[in-house]
Write an enzyme that holds these catalytic residues in place. Sequence first.
Site, PDB file in Angstrom:
ATOM      1  N   SER A 114      -5.261   8.622   1.332  1.00  0.00           N
ATOM      2  CA  SER A 114      -4.789   9.233  -0.183  1.00  0.00           C
ATOM      3  C   SER A 114      -3.919  10.091  -0.471  1.00  0.00           C
ATOM      4  CB  SER A 114      -5.935   8.841  -1.716  1.00  0.00           C
ATOM      5  OG  SER A 114      -5.275   9.347  -2.765  1.00  0.00           O
ATOM      6  N   TYR A 173       2.987  11.438  -2.299  1.00  0.00           N
ATOM      7  CA  TYR A 173       3.387  11.597  -3.937  1.00  0.00           C
ATOM      8  C   TYR A 173       3.931  12.455  -3.236  1.00  0.00           C
ATOM      9  CZ  TYR A 173      -0.057   9.106  -6.083  1.00  0.00           C
ATOM     10  OH  TYR A 173      -1.517   7.427  -6.304  1.00  0.00           O
ATOM     11  N   HIS A 178      -0.046  -1.176  -8.337  1.00  0.00           N
ATOM     12  CA  HIS A 178      -1.132   0.500  -7.816  1.00  0.00           C
ATOM     13  C   HIS A 178      -1.843  -0.890  -8.795  1.00  0.00           C
ATOM     14  CE1 HIS A 178      -0.796   4.927  -8.347  1.00  0.00           C
ATOM     15  NE2 HIS A 178      -2.019   4.712  -7.761  1.00  0.00           N
ATOM     16  N   GLY A 180      -5.142  -6.812  -7.081  1.00  0.00           N
ATOM     17  CA  GLY A 180      -5.866  -8.082  -7.238  1.00  0.00           C
ATOM     18  C   GLY A 180      -6.532  -8.881  -5.975  1.00  0.00           C
ATOM     19  N   ARG A 202      -9.403  -2.007  -4.515  1.00  0.00           N
ATOM     20  CA  ARG A 202     -11.042  -1.798  -5.280  1.00  0.00           C
ATOM     21  C   ARG A 202     -11.876  -2.313  -4.277  1.00  0.00           C
ATOM     22  NH1 ARG A 202      -7.653  -2.586  -9.455  1.00  0.00           N
ATOM     23  NH2 ARG A 202      -7.021  -1.152 -11.420  1.00  0.00           N
TER      24      ARG A 202
HETATM   25  C1  FMN Z   1     -10.157   4.110  -8.546  1.00  0.00           C
HETATM   26  C2  FMN Z   1      -8.278   4.308  -7.137  1.00  0.00           C
HETATM   27  C3  FMN Z   1      -7.311   5.204  -7.223  1.00  0.00           C
HETATM   28  C4  FMN Z   1      -6.320   4.864  -6.589  1.00  0.00           C
HETATM   29  N1  FMN Z   1      -5.671   6.522  -6.341  1.00  0.00           N
HETATM   30  C5  FMN Z   1      -4.471   6.212  -5.523  1.00  0.00           C
HETATM   31  C6  FMN Z   1      -3.216   7.012  -5.165  1.00  0.00           C
HETATM   32  O1  FMN Z   1      -3.937   8.203  -5.206  1.00  0.00           O
HETATM   33  N2  FMN Z   1      -2.444   6.532  -3.902  1.00  0.00           N
HETATM   34  C7  FMN Z   1      -1.804   5.295  -4.183  1.00  0.00           C
HETATM   35  O2  FMN Z   1      -0.828   5.587  -3.717  1.00  0.00           O
HETATM   36  N3  FMN Z   1      -2.588   4.528  -5.155  1.00  0.00           N
HETATM   37  C8  FMN Z   1      -3.597   4.528  -5.470  1.00  0.00           C
HETATM   38  N4  FMN Z   1      -4.233   3.768  -6.626  1.00  0.00           N
HETATM   39  C9  FMN Z   1      -4.344   2.045  -6.174  1.00  0.00           C
HETATM   40  C10 FMN Z   1      -3.984   1.924  -4.376  1.00  0.00           C
HETATM   41  O3  FMN Z   1      -3.777   1.892  -3.859  1.00  0.00           O
HETATM   42  C11 FMN Z   1      -3.757  -0.369  -4.740  1.00  0.00           C
HETATM   43  O4  FMN Z   1      -2.443  -0.180  -5.213  1.00  0.00           O
HETATM   44  C12 FMN Z   1      -4.882  -0.557  -5.955  1.00  0.00           C
HETATM   45  O5  FMN Z   1      -6.227  -0.495  -6.081  1.00  0.00           O
HETATM   46  C13 FMN Z   1      -4.022  -2.454  -5.249  1.00  0.00           C
HETATM   47  O6  FMN Z   1      -5.258  -3.805  -5.791  1.00  0.00           O
HETATM   48  P1  FMN Z   1      -6.915  -3.645  -6.505  1.00  0.00           P
HETATM   49  O7  FMN Z   1      -7.718  -2.655  -6.166  1.00  0.00           O
HETATM   50  O8  FMN Z   1      -6.405  -4.336  -7.346  1.00  0.00           O
HETATM   51  O9  FMN Z   1      -6.673  -3.781  -4.781  1.00  0.00           O
HETATM   52  C14 FMN Z   1      -5.849   3.789  -6.833  1.00  0.00           C
HETATM   53  C15 FMN Z   1      -6.368   2.752  -6.932  1.00  0.00           C
HETATM   54  C16 FMN Z   1      -7.753   3.179  -7.418  1.00  0.00           C
HETATM   55  C17 FMN Z   1      -8.466   1.349  -8.186  1.00  0.00           C
END
Ligand code: FMN
Length: 399
Positions: free
Chosen positions: A109, A131, A277, A310, A332
């Site tokens: 990340s 980012y 996201h 999802g 997640r």
């Molecule tokens: C706790 C958390 C932190 C996240 N931080 C970032 C991040 O730093 N950069 C990013 O591109 N996406 C981030 N995401 C989004 C994830 O990369 C991803 O798109 C998303 O978790 C996918 O959905 P899912 O959790 O249902 O698998 C984050 C998601 C979660 C749950």
Amino acid sequence: MKLTQALSIDDLRKIARTRLPQVIYDYLEGGAEDEGCLAANQAAFAKHRLLPRYLVDISRRDQSVELFGQTFASPFGIAPTGMIAMVRPGADLMLAEAAAKADLPFVISGASTASIEQVARVAPKSWYQHYPCKDAGMTSDLFRRVADAGLSTLVVTVDVPLHSKRERNIRSGWVRPYKPTLAVMLESARHPAWVADYLRNGLPFMENYRKYAPAGLNARALTSFYADQVPAPHSWATLDNIRRQWSGKLVVKGIMHPDDASQALCLGVDGIIVSNHGGRQLDRAVAPLDALPRIVEAVGDRMTVMLDSGIRRGADIATALCLGARFTFVGRAPAYGVAAGGTEGALRALSILRAELDLVCGQIGCPSARDLSPAFLDGAPTQASTQQAAPLLQYVAAS
Ligand SMILES: Cc1cc2nc3c(=O)[nH]c(=O)nc-3n(C[C@H](O)[C@H](O)[C@H](O)COP(=O)(O)O)c2cc1C
């Protein structure tokens, strides 16, 4: 429930929920506003039913996939999750280690607390997520570090033009800069294992940014320094500029519209991740799985289309592949695992998904996951009718 008793991703979520203070669990689990998007992401998968074919030799099954010159053991990887070390100290490196052991990509990340260099040592096939940030010099230096660390794929996330409104997080006390209130401290005391870890290690530092920030900042101040940099205003010109600066593989994460996919292709982007996201940004956003077919029709034969948001079951991965995704990511699912049981927990999440996907492929008569197609979905056109129209669009129109 013990880690070894967890049969599903939801079992890992339940263990994580017990171990984590409410405020940290909510950070991991929550979405934007009413969390309708969060629910819609998972519901989008449940709408599709698989159509099995029998009397197929499935004695040898294969999930491996080649992506950007790298081969991975299964068609999914670990999505970037910022500040994940709040669930367990060292969680970024634990996820990286689990990904390396499972031969899957780990996406570091942009808000990681482990440095690019540390992760690259543990998992050399990692990708780096960026980012757009305000300081151009910092951006170029980060790209240089990614290349010097031997990482070949850069992921640029574009679905955070603004910070979103995560009401669950605000209510439970996750506000920037993170400083626990008395109520949060009292609730946290009910999760002694997490508190002991936290007292031993303190708040995690965003290691990637230490060298750019004024010397001597504590973890909280360093997080604020980062939050002042991101999100920076960005546009197609920003992406064009990044494409010129970065000579490795470039992936854009958060594309949801076929025209944006086409525009990214025109700029020389190698791949996109169709993603909202994980429901954390725009609560009324369409589910990526529903947006996928039109994007695949627009650019699928000319760039690598991937998907996240999802996914909780191997069948979800199979469905995304049937609808034209070449690869998927989970956010997640492995995060529940690492919260529940460190590296072992993350590995358990990955092996649950791999075993479920293997079972689905065997059950539907598709021994190679690469051969998943709309023909394995109920409502798919028959062989005769596929001669007239593209099977994917025909399936979408009928369902
Ligand atoms: C706790 C958390 C932190 C996240 N931080 C970032 C991040 O730093 N950069 C990013 O591109 N996406 C981030 N995401 C989004 C994830 O990369 C991803 O798109 C998303 O978790 C996918 O959905 P899912 O959790 O249902 O698998 C984050 C998601 C979660 C749950």
